[in-house]
Design an enzyme around this catalytic site. Structure first.
Site, PDB file in Angstrom:
ATOM      1  N   GLU A 126       0.634  -1.129   0.008  1.00  0.00           N
ATOM      2  CA  GLU A 126      -0.165  -0.186   0.096  1.00  0.00           C
ATOM      3  C   GLU A 126       0.974   1.187  -0.022  1.00  0.00           C
ATOM      4  O   GLU A 126       0.565   2.131   0.963  1.00  0.00           O
ATOM      5  CB  GLU A 126      -0.837  -0.167   1.018  1.00  0.00           C
ATOM      6  CG  GLU A 126      -1.927  -1.071   1.090  1.00  0.00           C
ATOM      7  CD  GLU A 126      -2.871  -1.275   2.179  1.00  0.00           C
ATOM      8  OE1 GLU A 126      -2.767  -0.431   3.250  1.00  0.00           O
ATOM      9  OE2 GLU A 126      -3.405  -2.166   2.526  1.00  0.00           O
ATOM     10  N   ASN A 185       2.006  -5.162  -3.058  1.00  0.00           N
ATOM     11  CA  ASN A 185       0.532  -5.337  -2.753  1.00  0.00           C
ATOM     12  C   ASN A 185      -0.103  -4.085  -2.644  1.00  0.00           C
ATOM     13  O   ASN A 185       0.185  -3.288  -1.727  1.00  0.00           O
ATOM     14  CB  ASN A 185       0.520  -6.211  -1.741  1.00  0.00           C
ATOM     15  CG  ASN A 185      -1.014  -7.020  -1.415  1.00  0.00           C
ATOM     16  OD1 ASN A 185      -1.490  -7.475  -2.316  1.00  0.00           O
ATOM     17  ND2 ASN A 185      -1.475  -6.767  -0.198  1.00  0.00           N
ATOM     18  N   HIS A 234     -10.787  -5.795  -2.487  1.00  0.00           N
ATOM     19  CA  HIS A 234     -11.717  -5.506  -1.486  1.00  0.00           C
ATOM     20  C   HIS A 234     -12.892  -5.030  -2.267  1.00  0.00           C
ATOM     21  O   HIS A 234     -12.789  -3.628  -2.210  1.00  0.00           O
ATOM     22  CB  HIS A 234     -11.135  -4.839  -0.196  1.00  0.00           C
ATOM     23  CG  HIS A 234     -10.067  -5.460   0.487  1.00  0.00           C
ATOM     24  ND1 HIS A 234     -10.229  -6.460   1.258  1.00  0.00           N
ATOM     25  CD2 HIS A 234      -8.965  -5.214   0.473  1.00  0.00           C
ATOM     26  CE1 HIS A 234      -9.257  -6.994   1.865  1.00  0.00           C
ATOM     27  NE2 HIS A 234      -8.286  -6.098   1.478  1.00  0.00           N
ATOM     28  N   GLU A 255      -6.532 -10.680  -1.297  1.00  0.00           N
ATOM     29  CA  GLU A 255      -7.363 -10.359  -0.071  1.00  0.00           C
ATOM     30  C   GLU A 255      -8.710 -10.323  -0.655  1.00  0.00           C
ATOM     31  O   GLU A 255      -9.344  -9.311  -0.263  1.00  0.00           O
ATOM     32  CB  GLU A 255      -6.841  -9.167   0.583  1.00  0.00           C
ATOM     33  CG  GLU A 255      -5.308  -9.286   1.000  1.00  0.00           C
ATOM     34  CD  GLU A 255      -4.877  -7.815   1.824  1.00  0.00           C
ATOM     35  OE1 GLU A 255      -5.820  -6.937   2.137  1.00  0.00           O
ATOM     36  OE2 GLU A 255      -3.650  -7.602   1.461  1.00  0.00           O
ATOM     37  N   ASP A 313     -12.473 -10.013  -0.906  1.00  0.00           N
ATOM     38  CA  ASP A 313     -13.837 -10.061  -0.269  1.00  0.00           C
ATOM     39  C   ASP A 313     -14.660  -8.951  -0.880  1.00  0.00           C
ATOM     40  O   ASP A 313     -14.198  -8.197  -1.476  1.00  0.00           O
ATOM     41  CB  ASP A 313     -13.941  -9.654   1.338  1.00  0.00           C
ATOM     42  CG  ASP A 313     -12.962  -8.632   1.689  1.00  0.00           C
ATOM     43  OD1 ASP A 313     -13.073  -7.576   1.049  1.00  0.00           O
ATOM     44  OD2 ASP A 313     -12.089  -8.706   2.752  1.00  0.00           O
TER      45      ASP A 313
END
Length: 911
Positions: free
Chosen positions: A720, A762, A798, A829, A831
């Site tokens: 990030e 990432n 996300h 990651e 979701d």
């Protein structure tokens, strides 16, 4: 009479030369706007594909031993940058000179060379940028032998790395110039003493700002000044000129546009081949570390040129040729104004691998190390029980032995070999993919120092041919020879060939062959996964052309039980080995990870923090064990968890996860080594020096990765770092204290700590096409181009329920542009959160469709290798606590029941 005339001419010539030199000194001030004559190009792209497929770039040139020696960068067909060598007695003769790939120091990325002879050590130095050390060098005692270089070796520098390293020396110091990759437009300088060279460099200082790249410095003998040339691109590509009384500056500008399209006044060629003056080198008076020229107003400048700068940077077409800022013809011999005096420090030539003035008999013992050419970055001469031989051989390497005389017929091959593993040596004629004579299946001898003679039959070959030994697997070889048949059986004289496209030799061209080709796709000669038998069009690379060849013959039956098979050479007294057809992978079970594995994907999950405290229960444990092939810690391997106080490491939870994974045959992702959040206070509030924080960051990366070395498949090295605005990097302790190059430093340190782990950047909101994703892509593309060791990008994913078709299309478009630059993509990651008010029935179906669409994208794109959900049950999801009013983001509900999303993923994987 002849002697008198000759002597008189010499005296007259000497006087004229002295007058010219005197006039030069009087008029030594650099001309700020010279007229440049452009000679025809002499080194062209695509002369040694795939290494210079798109462009011949970044030349360095020196005259020594009666020849011009040129090292240059090739823009590789598969997206890399690699170095080549050529030489000739005159500049025009370079046009037809042999090109050689620098396989001895070959890496996936090494480029932008500078060459000089360092007299204090009596060694030639090749300075360049690479993917291992950033600033690298290699050395040799024989510049004429491209296989003699030893490297890469590190200069041992860090901080403000970037590219285009250039070294010049005076009588006391060596100075290194380079431009960083942070977009600052600065030029940095370091120095070290001659006695410490090539180590001991000072911290970088800013030599100038507002420039681009390709800086180089020379000393002019005419006025004793130093001149710095640096490329800029405010109006196409051009060179600025600066001057100083010292090799280390400070610098005063002579001309903003010293060599540019506006003063290229005459083209001595049939066509205008360049309107850009880009990365090149002046031809020097000598060849040593002082980089001397006679006069800045009388130079030959070997440049890379092109007419167009539009399009993909990697695919720009560059060629190399001379421009000169004086009237008359170009240099065709020694550029020195005066003869080079005898010098005891002159490099001592060493022999090439084997000159071979005439044919060598195939029936005598040929020492393996006496090859004529080599394709390998690893092979070295080693000591054997019989004298010397070759070791460190890898798959895809080959050796060439010119003019081997097979007389009236050779029918067997014998070699003295050693090795702990089985391997194979293919014997081919007149090229690495030429006619296959036979193959020696090398049996393991017990260890690398136990040598045995091993023999095989070959198809009869006669006359004089070039012999190529092509290796599949590691082996040490001392010598080899040919003889009569190794068995008393007739030997067929027809050549043994592999039917085009039938890679596994099962008699049909089908999906099994496609899968084999895919494993080697993108490799080139010199890569470990390159297999010449897969290079169906023999262009030196396994690429889309080979796929097309297989596609054109798909489902073609090559042989059937009624056909007579082509005999396969076998080792004497060894039963013929049956080649087992490579089956199309099929699932080993119906679990998500098993279905994904059959499609070449790794399917995994984040392990929630509750698991580490044994709070999740048996149902959670069973799902975790049965459905997922890869695990990643939710929080337990972040910086604050691993190193709560400086140099005090706590690996307890990390070890728990890794040991669980190893005992259950699962792989592990490491998350994360460098992040602006979840830092311990001592690091997040760093008040010390820049170098101190770099040291602390490197220490954390190194000790963490070394602790888990060999147990972590892929690491999120930096997490990030891109600002949410899409405007560069976010402000953090890393950028504030170190600068933007903290990312480069982190990846370089990570590669050294565990060379076998895949290294990822990432981030969130970089999945589709927008400002932030462009920032991430451009950063990673720059890292690849500069040789920073990055393997992949992690898309966190996300998402919010109800993803549109346009968003999904943009995600796939983004994945494809990473594939084009050779970067893997991991979904790390995933979701998909729902609003609390959303209807469960319709909402779950929409969510299922979104999960399915993302898996389908992954399956369509080979560079997507990992597919991770950020936890699997809504019971322990981070979403409700972070995004109030939302939840139900995962594939199992609060009661561990599979949701429609679970079934949708299975549907996609079972197609």
């Amino acid at each position: 009479m002849k002697c008198f005339i000759k002597k008189s001419f010499s005296i007259a010539f000497g006087l004229v030369f002295m007058l010219l030199m005197f006039a030069t000194v009087l008029n030594a001030a650099a001309n700020a706007n010279p007229s440049w004559t452009v000679d025809e190009p002499v080194i062209f792209h695509r002369e040694l594909p795939p290494y210079d497929y798109y462009g011949a770039k970044d030349p360095t040139i020196v005259y020594y031993g009666g020849k011009y020696h040129v090292f240059y960068t090739g823009a590789n067909q598969s997206g890399g940058w690699q170095m080549l060598y050529t030489s000739a007695s005159t500049i025009p003769e370079l046009k037809n000179a042999k090109r050689t790939y620098m396989s001895k120091i070959g890496e996936s990325y090494f480029c932008a060379p500078e060459v000089f002879y360092f007299e204090p050590q009596k060694l030639w130095y090749l300075v360049y940028q690479d993917g291992t050390y950033g600033a690298a060098y290699s050395t040799t005692t024989n510049i004429a032998d491209p296989s003699s270089w030893k490297g890469p070796q590190s200069f041992g520098i860090s901080g403000n790395m970037g590219w285009d390293y250039f070294v010049i020396c005076d009588d006391q110091n060596a100075y290194m110039y380079n431009t960083p990759d942070d977009g600052s437009g600065r030029l940095y300088m370091r120095k070290t003493s001659l006695s410490n060279f090539p180590k001991g460099w000072s911290a970088p200082t800013v030599a100038m700002s507002g420039v681009f790249e390709g800086a180089e410095v020379y000393k002019s003998l005419a006025d004793g000044k130093y001149y710095l040339l640096i490329e800029d691109m405010k109006d196409g590509r051009y060179y600025e000129l600066w001057t100083s009384s010292s090799a280390g500056g400070p610098w005063t500008q002579v001309a903003e546009k010293w060599a540019w399209r506006g003063n290229l006044t005459k083209y001595n060629s049939t066509t205008k081949w360049t309107t850009n003056v880009s990365h090149g080198e002046l031809i020097r008076t000598g060849y040593n570390q002082k980089l001397e020229i006679n006069d800045i107003n009388h130079v030959d400048f070997l440049i890379q040129g092109t007419l167009s700068l539009s399009g993909d940077y990697q695919k720009l077409i560059w060629d190399l040729g001379l421009i000169r800022n004086y009237p008359g013809s170009q240099a065709t011999s020694n550029p020195s104004a005066t003869p080079t005096p005898a010098d005891t420090s002159t490099p001592t030539p060493t022999r090439l691998a084997e000159p071979t003035p005439g044919p060598r008999s195939a029936f005598t013992q040929i020492e393996a190390e006496k090859y004529n050419s080599i394709n390998s970055s690893t092979i070295e001469t080693i000591t054997t029980t019989n004298g010397s031989g070759l070791g460190y051989i890898e798959s895809g390497n080959y050796l060439a032995y010119n003019k081997i005389d097979f007389g009236s017929g050779a029918t067997s091959f014998k070699a003295l070999v050693a090795g702990e593993l089985t391997s194979k040596i293919e014997l081919r004629l007149n090229g690495p993919t030429g006619t296959l004579m036979g193959a020696l299946s090398v049996e393991a001898t017990g260890d690398w120092n136990t040598y045995q003679e091993q023999t095989c039959n070959i198809n009869k070959v006669t006359g004089v041919n070039d012999l190529y030994l092509v290796f599949s697997g590691p082996v040490n070889i001392d010598w080899f020879s040919f003889g009569g048949s190794a068995a008393n059986t007739p030997i067929p004289t027809i050549p043994v060939t592999i039917p085009t496209g039938d890679l596994n030799k099962d008699g049909i061209i089908n999906m099994a062959d496609v899968i084999l080709l895919a494993k080697a796709f993108g490799s080139v000669i010199g890569d470990s996964k390159y297999d010449p038998s897969y290079d169906l069009n023999n262009d030196g690379a396994i690429n889309m052309s080979d796929v097309i060849i297989i596609a054109s013959k798909f489902n073609t039956v090559i042989s059937s039980p009624g056909n007579t098979p082509v005999p396969t050479p076998t080792k004497a007294s060894t039963p013929t080995r049956v080649v087992t057809p490579t089956p199309i992978p099929s699932p080993s079970g119906t679990a998500l990870y098993q279905l994904a594995a059959a499609k070449g994907k790794m399917f995994g999950t984040c392990v929630n923090s509750q698991w580490f405290s044994n709070s999740t229960g048996s149902t959670y444990a069973n799902i975790l064990k049965n459905e997922f092939g890869m695990v990643v810690a939710e929080n337990e391997m972040k910086v604050d968890a691993i190193e709560p106080s400086q140099n005090n490491f706590n690996f307890t939870n990390g070890d728990k996860l890794v040991n669980y994974a190893l005992s259950n045959n699962k792989k592990v992702r490491g998350h994360t080594l460098v992040w602006h959040a979840q830092l311990p206070g001592w690091m997040g509030n760093w008040s010390g020096s820049r170098d101190g924080l770099i040291s602390a960051m490197n220490n954390h990366i190194t000790k963490t990765m070394e602790h888990f070395k060999g147990k972590i498949a892929e690491w999120d090295v930096v997490n990030e770092a891109c600002d949410d605005s899409g405007n560069g990097l976010r402000r953090s302790v890393w950028t504030n204290k170190i600068g933007n190059d903290f990312i480069d430093i982190a990846f370089q340190t990570a590669r050294k700590a565990d060379p076998n782990a895949l290294l990822y950047y990432n981030d969130y909101n970089i999945e589709d096409m927008d400002a932030k994703s462009n920032t991430a892509y451009n950063m990673i593309k720059s890292m690849k181009e500069r040789g920073i060791p990055i393997d992949g990008v992690g898309f966190q994913c996300h998402f919010i329920n109800g993803m549109s078709a346009s968003q999904l299309n943009a995600i796939e478009q983004n994945i494809k542009r990473y594939a084009a630059i050779g970067v893997k993509v991991s979904i790390t990651e995933l979701d998909i959160r729902m609003n609390s008010s959303e209807n469960q029935t319709t909402g779950f179906q929409t969510q299922a469709n979104n999960y399915k669409s993302l898996m389908e994208i992954a399956l369509r794109n080979d560079n997507v290798t990992t597919f991770m959900v950020w936890g699997f049950t809504d019971k322990y999801s981070w979403v409700p606590g972070t995004f109030p009013g939302t939840g139900r983001a995962l594939i199992y509900d609060d009661n561990f029941n599979p949701k429609p999303a679970y079934n949708a993923l299975k549907e996609a994987l079972m197609k």
